[in-house]
Design a protein around this motif. Sequence first.
Motif, PDB file in Angstrom:
ATOM      1  N   PRO A  89       0.821  -1.231   0.000  1.00  0.00           N
ATOM      2  CA  PRO A  89       0.000   0.000   0.000  1.00  0.00           C
ATOM      3  C   PRO A  89       0.845   1.267   0.000  1.00  0.00           C
ATOM      4  CG  PRO A  89      -0.919  -1.608   1.525  1.00  0.00           C
ATOM      5  CD  PRO A  89       0.406  -2.152   1.076  1.00  0.00           C
ATOM      6  N   ALA A  90       1.956   1.239   0.768  1.00  0.00           N
ATOM      7  CA  ALA A  90       2.841   2.414   0.796  1.00  0.00           C
ATOM      8  C   ALA A  90       3.490   2.628  -0.563  1.00  0.00           C
ATOM      9  CB  ALA A  90       3.911   2.237   1.872  1.00  0.00           C
ATOM     10  N   LEU A  91       3.802   1.530  -1.266  1.00  0.00           N
ATOM     11  CA  LEU A  91       4.400   1.651  -2.598  1.00  0.00           C
ATOM     12  C   LEU A  91       3.420   2.296  -3.571  1.00  0.00           C
ATOM     13  CD1 LEU A  91       6.615   1.031  -4.685  1.00  0.00           C
ATOM     14  CD2 LEU A  91       5.617  -1.256  -4.940  1.00  0.00           C
ATOM     15  N   PHE A  92       2.162   1.869  -3.539  1.00  0.00           N
ATOM     16  CA  PHE A  92       1.158   2.468  -4.429  1.00  0.00           C
ATOM     17  C   PHE A  92       0.946   3.946  -4.088  1.00  0.00           C
ATOM     18  CE2 PHE A  92      -0.469  -2.081  -4.353  1.00  0.00           C
ATOM     19  CZ  PHE A  92       0.137  -2.410  -5.556  1.00  0.00           C
ATOM     20  N   ASP A  93       0.903   4.257  -2.792  1.00  0.00           N
ATOM     21  CA  ASP A  93       0.714   5.658  -2.376  1.00  0.00           C
ATOM     22  C   ASP A  93       1.864   6.535  -2.852  1.00  0.00           C
ATOM     23  OD1 ASP A  93      -1.717   5.240  -1.168  1.00  0.00           O
ATOM     24  OD2 ASP A  93      -0.891   4.945   0.848  1.00  0.00           O
ATOM     25  N   VAL A  94       3.080   6.039  -2.683  1.00  0.00           N
ATOM     26  CA  VAL A  94       4.250   6.816  -3.107  1.00  0.00           C
ATOM     27  C   VAL A  94       4.214   7.072  -4.611  1.00  0.00           C
ATOM     28  CG1 VAL A  94       6.750   6.636  -3.495  1.00  0.00           C
ATOM     29  CG2 VAL A  94       5.818   6.250  -1.228  1.00  0.00           C
ATOM     30  N   MET A  95       3.807   6.069  -5.386  1.00  0.00           N
ATOM     31  CA  MET A  95       3.777   6.244  -6.835  1.00  0.00           C
ATOM     32  C   MET A  95       2.705   7.249  -7.256  1.00  0.00           C
ATOM     33  SD  MET A  95       6.291   4.677  -7.860  1.00  0.00           S
ATOM     34  CE  MET A  95       5.980   5.097  -9.567  1.00  0.00           C
ATOM     35  N   HIS A  97       1.555   9.675  -5.325  1.00  0.00           N
ATOM     36  CA  HIS A  97       2.053  10.982  -4.884  1.00  0.00           C
ATOM     37  C   HIS A  97       3.114  11.497  -5.852  1.00  0.00           C
ATOM     38  CE1 HIS A  97       0.765   9.998  -0.471  1.00  0.00           C
ATOM     39  NE2 HIS A  97      -0.234  10.453  -1.206  1.00  0.00           N
ATOM     40  N   SER A  98       3.874  10.580  -6.426  1.00  0.00           N
ATOM     41  CA  SER A  98       4.876  10.978  -7.413  1.00  0.00           C
ATOM     42  C   SER A  98       4.207  11.581  -8.644  1.00  0.00           C
ATOM     43  CB  SER A  98       5.722   9.770  -7.826  1.00  0.00           C
ATOM     44  OG  SER A  98       6.387   9.213  -6.716  1.00  0.00           O
ATOM     45  N   VAL A  99       3.113  10.944  -9.083  1.00  0.00           N
ATOM     46  CA  VAL A  99       2.365  11.475 -10.229  1.00  0.00           C
ATOM     47  C   VAL A  99       1.878  12.888  -9.915  1.00  0.00           C
ATOM     48  CG1 VAL A  99       0.302  11.215 -11.650  1.00  0.00           C
ATOM     49  CG2 VAL A  99       1.670   9.203 -11.072  1.00  0.00           C
ATOM     50  N   ASP A 100       1.322  13.082  -8.711  1.00  0.00           N
ATOM     51  CA  ASP A 100       0.844  14.414  -8.313  1.00  0.00           C
ATOM     52  C   ASP A 100       1.987  15.421  -8.290  1.00  0.00           C
ATOM     53  OD1 ASP A 100      -1.673  13.356  -8.018  1.00  0.00           O
ATOM     54  OD2 ASP A 100      -1.502  13.062  -5.862  1.00  0.00           O
ATOM     55  N   TYR A 101       3.127  15.000  -7.745  1.00  0.00           N
ATOM     56  CA  TYR A 101       4.287  15.890  -7.659  1.00  0.00           C
ATOM     57  C   TYR A 101       4.736  16.334  -9.052  1.00  0.00           C
ATOM     58  CZ  TYR A 101       9.259  17.029  -7.589  1.00  0.00           C
ATOM     59  OH  TYR A 101      10.472  17.630  -7.812  1.00  0.00           O
ATOM     60  N   PHE A 102       4.883  15.377  -9.961  1.00  0.00           N
ATOM     61  CA  PHE A 102       5.354  15.723 -11.307  1.00  0.00           C
ATOM     62  C   PHE A 102       4.334  16.598 -12.033  1.00  0.00           C
ATOM     63  CE2 PHE A 102       8.192  11.986 -10.815  1.00  0.00           C
ATOM     64  CZ  PHE A 102       9.380  12.600 -11.152  1.00  0.00           C
ATOM     65  N   ARG A 103       3.049  16.339 -11.844  1.00  0.00           N
ATOM     66  CA  ARG A 103       2.037  17.162 -12.512  1.00  0.00           C
ATOM     67  C   ARG A 103       2.083  18.596 -11.995  1.00  0.00           C
ATOM     68  NH1 ARG A 103      -2.971  12.842 -12.758  1.00  0.00           N
ATOM     69  NH2 ARG A 103      -2.489  12.022 -14.834  1.00  0.00           N
ATOM     70  N   GLU A 104       2.237  18.767 -10.689  1.00  0.00           N
ATOM     71  CA  GLU A 104       2.338  20.124 -10.132  1.00  0.00           C
ATOM     72  C   GLU A 104       3.559  20.840 -10.683  1.00  0.00           C
ATOM     73  OE1 GLU A 104       2.387  19.635  -5.940  1.00  0.00           O
ATOM     74  OE2 GLU A 104       0.266  19.024  -5.794  1.00  0.00           O
ATOM     75  N   GLU A 105       4.664  20.116 -10.785  1.00  0.00           N
ATOM     76  CA  GLU A 105       5.877  20.736 -11.311  1.00  0.00           C
ATOM     77  C   GLU A 105       5.741  21.050 -12.802  1.00  0.00           C
ATOM     78  OE1 GLU A 105       8.678  21.477  -9.003  1.00  0.00           O
ATOM     79  OE2 GLU A 105       6.715  21.256  -8.063  1.00  0.00           O
ATOM     80  N   MET A 106       5.041  20.201 -13.547  1.00  0.00           N
ATOM     81  CA  MET A 106       4.817  20.471 -14.962  1.00  0.00           C
ATOM     82  C   MET A 106       3.981  21.742 -15.151  1.00  0.00           C
ATOM     83  SD  MET A 106       6.359  18.451 -17.057  1.00  0.00           S
ATOM     84  CE  MET A 106       7.710  18.619 -15.882  1.00  0.00           C
ATOM     85  N   GLU A 107       3.000  21.939 -14.265  1.00  0.00           N
ATOM     86  CA  GLU A 107       2.210  23.168 -14.333  1.00  0.00           C
ATOM     87  C   GLU A 107       3.093  24.390 -14.094  1.00  0.00           C
ATOM     88  OE1 GLU A 107      -0.938  22.745 -11.544  1.00  0.00           O
ATOM     89  OE2 GLU A 107      -2.014  21.216 -12.700  1.00  0.00           O
ATOM     90  N   LYS A 108       4.061  24.258 -13.185  1.00  0.00           N
ATOM     91  CA  LYS A 108       4.992  25.364 -12.933  1.00  0.00           C
ATOM     92  C   LYS A 108       5.895  25.597 -14.143  1.00  0.00           C
ATOM     93  CE  LYS A 108       5.129  24.557  -7.933  1.00  0.00           C
ATOM     94  NZ  LYS A 108       5.978  24.134  -6.791  1.00  0.00           N
ATOM     95  N   SER A 121      11.952  15.618   1.930  1.00  0.00           N
ATOM     96  CA  SER A 121      10.948  14.809   2.626  1.00  0.00           C
ATOM     97  C   SER A 121      10.373  13.742   1.703  1.00  0.00           C
ATOM     98  CB  SER A 121       9.828  15.715   3.157  1.00  0.00           C
ATOM     99  OG  SER A 121       8.796  14.947   3.740  1.00  0.00           O
ATOM    100  N   PHE A 122      10.084  14.143   0.483  1.00  0.00           N
ATOM    101  CA  PHE A 122       9.534  13.199  -0.491  1.00  0.00           C
ATOM    102  C   PHE A 122      10.552  12.112  -0.812  1.00  0.00           C
ATOM    103  CE2 PHE A 122       7.984  12.535  -5.066  1.00  0.00           C
ATOM    104  CZ  PHE A 122       7.104  11.546  -4.657  1.00  0.00           C
ATOM    105  N   LEU A 123      11.806  12.511  -1.019  1.00  0.00           N
ATOM    106  CA  LEU A 123      12.854  11.537  -1.282  1.00  0.00           C
ATOM    107  C   LEU A 123      13.061  10.616  -0.082  1.00  0.00           C
ATOM    108  CD1 LEU A 123      15.524  13.677  -3.173  1.00  0.00           C
ATOM    109  CD2 LEU A 123      14.175  11.805  -4.097  1.00  0.00           C
ATOM    110  N   GLY A 124      12.839  11.161   1.127  1.00  0.00           N
ATOM    111  CA  GLY A 124      12.960  10.330   2.324  1.00  0.00           C
ATOM    112  C   GLY A 124      11.958   9.192   2.329  1.00  0.00           C
ATOM    113  N   ASN A 125      10.734   9.468   1.853  1.00  0.00           N
ATOM    114  CA  ASN A 125       9.730   8.402   1.768  1.00  0.00           C
ATOM    115  C   ASN A 125      10.160   7.322   0.781  1.00  0.00           C
ATOM    116  OD1 ASN A 125       8.090   9.778   3.566  1.00  0.00           O
ATOM    117  ND2 ASN A 125       6.931  10.823   1.954  1.00  0.00           N
TER     118      ASN A 125
END
Length: 698
Positions: A89-95, A97-108, A121-125
């Motif tokens: 479950p943590a692996l699916f959540d991290v992936m 969250h990664s999609v969300d992170y990249f999409r936010e950065e793409m918008e920027k 913090s994200f890399l720590g997870n």
Amino acid sequence: MSNNDILDMYIYETNTLLEQLESIVLDAEKENTFSQDNVNEIFRIMHTIKGSSAMMEFDTLARVSHRIEDMFFLIREGTMSVVKDEDRPALFDVMLHSVDYFREEMEKVEAEQPLNEDVDSFLGNINSLIAKIKGEEIPAEPAPKADAAPAPVPEAAPAAPAPAQTSEGSADFPYGLRVFFDEGCGMENLRAFMLVTSVQGFCADADFTYQPAGVETDSALSEVVIEHGFLLQFRSEADRARAVPIVMTAGSVHSYEEQNYVPAPPPPPAEPAPAAHEAAPAAQKAPSAAPAAQSGAQQHQQGQGQKESLISVGLSKLDQLSAIVGEIVITEAMVTGSPDLKGLHLDAFSKSARQLRKLTDELQDVSMSLRMIPVSNTFQKMNRIVRDMCKKLNKQVKLTLVGENTEVDKTIVDSIGDPIMHMVRNSMDHGIEENAEDRIAAGKDPVGEILLSAQDTGSEVIIQISDDGAGVNDEAVLAKAIRNGIASPDVEYSHKEILNFLMAPGFSTNAQVTEFSGRGVGMDVVKSGVESLGGSVSITSEQGKGMTTIMRIPLTMAIMDGMEVSVGDSIFTIPINNIRSSIKTTEAAILHDSVNGEMVKMLDGYYPVIRARDFYNLPGGAEKIDDGILMWLESGDCSYCLFVDELLGEQQIVVKPLPAYVNNFDIKSCGITGCSILGDGNISIILDAGDLYKATRG
């Protein structure tokens, strides 16, 4: 290719990969595992994002994608068995969250805003998950600082030994591939690193190395690469052979040459070492190999170009094409319908005109089809919304998609995402019961279902969002409407009228404000969004069985099928999809109410009559019902009859927006949505059936 073109391609490619990644993760989460194909695909996706982000010098994006790639390198080598059930479950959540992170950065990136540098913090997870996969208590190494560039070798892979190197190669990596880039291509160091990341896709890091090292961070090494080339070195000849096609198809590669390192035998005590003598033949052969390699690369690229069947085209170019085709349609109608031709029998001209009309129609169909894309991407995004809300609301719900390959104009697809999202969220929050016990007691499956479907009727697309939840509570909705002052306690409202209160601005049946909007607020957004596209929204609901929202949206907003009608000297166009029928009737069939309103009986009920002549204060035109014709129109929940002089015929028209200064008078509220140019050069006003009805009611 300009820098802007490269950036646009990077954004497009990354967003496409993120959509693929999210779909893979959502499907895998349902099975609680990644298949080996999934793992390989995710590794490839993160590998591509890492390399392209490094080339664009988006260091934080490259670092995050690099670390995820490391994680899936471990999973790829050891299969999903290396991930314990409790860690999945943590692996699916991290992936996700990664999609969300990249999409936010793409918008920027698109908005030319600075990227988020604080990713520790994200890399720590991610590092924590990697440590668990490795069976370690803590991550093997701390997350790098925000300003650090991505390491060239994945940390999850075993480190390559540091061999003694010569200009030709080394004993540990005897099979070399020296690459030369096009003169003046720029960013040679990053182009070299792109080759490294491509090789990492099939070759373990312990099985190859490269010179000069550090090309991903040191732009000064571009001069070294320009002068001496970039050297890839492999342990096996097979790995080098697999790298050759990658080099041949890489961008801006001018040529390459293969180099073999042959270790010298131990020198005798009294004789000099023969290494230079033995290495010379290889060096002498290198220049002749370069032209052949270059020719091979060119042939391979040409072959690829011949096989290519898809290209990306900017939407602005498609808009321009649609505008030109629209003008051609108008001009063709003006030529063939010219008043100068009336009364003339021109057989040759008529034949040519028919052929021109046929070709114009085909051109119009092709230009429209170029803008049509399936609604599948928009539909698939709802999977993520349902998944996240199931966790937050502690509900069990499945999403069923039907007709996701239905094609709609690109502009419309981009605009219907928010309305659909609001309705799916509201079905999750309001529609589906709070707990499974209530559903079981009602004889339902404990797992709720939301159905999202699309259907193409030829002139419009019908999108339905339905749930099998509790349905709308009429009493609660009416009570809230009375408190809000939009309903009167002295009036008896029908079920349909009560449902319409849900679309009032600011209306919500929520007792408390939550992060999920109430059904009324969402419906107001849905209603305004769909109507701005020329569509309509209707709701049906049955207590205890669920609710259905139906959106009717035109397939395209540029060209439409319409019925031309006349009122005096004025010509109006009514969209075909709003017309139910047309009838001739008599004055005796018209009923009058106490406020001088007119009604007419049509099949199953009585409907109000709107006289276009009187509403628009037009000179001339028929006064008696016997002298005109009634058009029975429907738009959403409103149904009525429009009285006009006569029907002129059905025609495909090009929709033209009204001038800006006309829109300042809020003319849309009078039922006018645009105009079209007719074949004789006259202007036809396009009516909006829904807005026209509202204008007469209030």
